[in-house]
Design an enzyme around this catalytic site. Sequence first.
Site, PDB file in Angstrom:
ATOM      1  CG  ASP A   1      18.576  10.004  41.575  1.00  0.00           C
ATOM      2  OD1 ASP A   1      19.734   9.934  41.111  1.00  0.00           O
ATOM      3  OD2 ASP A   1      18.296  10.587  42.643  1.00  0.00           O
TER       4      ASP A   1
ATOM      5  CG  HIS B   1      16.607  17.797  43.830  1.00  0.00           C
ATOM      6  ND1 HIS B   1      17.321  17.638  44.986  1.00  0.00           N
ATOM      7  CD2 HIS B   1      16.200  16.541  43.482  1.00  0.00           C
ATOM      8  CE1 HIS B   1      17.334  16.353  45.335  1.00  0.00           C
ATOM      9  NE2 HIS B   1      16.667  15.677  44.422  1.00  0.00           N
TER      10      HIS B   1
ATOM     11  CB  SER C   1      13.518  13.276  44.023  1.00  0.00           C
ATOM     12  OG  SER C   1      13.877  11.980  44.470  1.00  0.00           O
TER      13      SER C   1
ATOM     14  CD  GLU D   1      15.289   3.365  48.748  1.00  0.00           C
ATOM     15  OE1 GLU D   1      15.460   4.309  47.979  1.00  0.00           O
ATOM     16  OE2 GLU D   1      16.173   2.510  48.967  1.00  0.00           O
TER      17      GLU D   1
ATOM     18  CG  HIS E   1      16.445   4.375  41.711  1.00  0.00           C
ATOM     19  ND1 HIS E   1      15.853   4.302  40.470  1.00  0.00           N
ATOM     20  CD2 HIS E   1      17.180   3.250  41.850  1.00  0.00           C
ATOM     21  CE1 HIS E   1      16.239   3.164  39.882  1.00  0.00           C
ATOM     22  NE2 HIS E   1      17.034   2.516  40.694  1.00  0.00           N
TER      23      HIS E   1
END
Length: 288
Positions: free
Chosen positions: A170, A19, A103, A121, A42
């Site tokens: 990610d 981050h 994120s 997602e 992700h």
Amino acid sequence: MFSYRHAFHAGSHADILKHLILIHLVEYLQEKPGALTMVDTHAGAGIYSLIDGFATVSKEADEGIFRLQKFAESHPLSPGIANYLEYIQAENGEDQTTVYPGSPFILARLLRPQDRLKLFELHPKEIDILRHNISELKQAKQIDIYAEDSFARLKGLVPPPSRRGLVLIDPSYEDKQDYRYLETAMEEALHRFATGCYAIWYPVLSRREAAALPDRMKKIAATHKRSWLQAELRIENAPKERRLQASGIFIINPPWTLEKQLAESLPILVKALGQDSNAGFVLKSFEA
Ligand code: SAM
């Protein structure tokens, strides 16, 4: 098939590295007024409680964000770390940290009116929580949420209309095939949008696929004649323990400012989060 829940890892050392870099990438890309499209392939649930639920079981934040905050009380920080901590605090009250933004929330807070955010997602529970969490934000209209496989969808999203884009990749690498899917997705994305900024998170593990990942990414960057930067943070080396002890980010087309920021920030993170004398960092780059 999915058992990974990011809430167990919210505010961990790996989140801090990821981050911190993410904020730097966005702020650099926003120095120009043109619209920026950000893709978080992700996403996870978006924001996590640190005082109840999964995070209190794993307690990873104790050795991550809470440890860094404590360190910050009595040590000088780099501007990059200070800026990152302000983003975390902005989601919390003045002096308490009860939630950790993932994120999607960090990116949502950074949106300017001209920017767009696309979140992917696949987990059936996480997607519902993500949708709910995002719906509470005033930026919700600028955000699209997809319950789809982002590895398959990425190529269709690039280049964005403004040709200015940031992609955060990610994965949880829960599925060993993720390493292969990542390579294919990166090949396809760079073929269509070579000038995009891509940030790929990876675990530093001895497992063959994980150990090979940075070199595979370097090869893909070289094929497309792209610059890259690799940053890793190790907090300990305890081979008998199963917890994640080091992680990295590989960035294709990094801003020229990032290496200097990380050269200042990584030694401070090692000092703040390091658990034993094996704590350390890697910072490498290549200019095409
Ligand atoms: N990026 C988040 C952050 O920094 O706060 C953390 C994301 S977590 C490491 C990875 C997430 O990706 C999990 O919630 C998992 O369910 C989801 N996922 C796994 N495979 C996926 C795929 N192919 N497409 C979209 N999401 C996926």
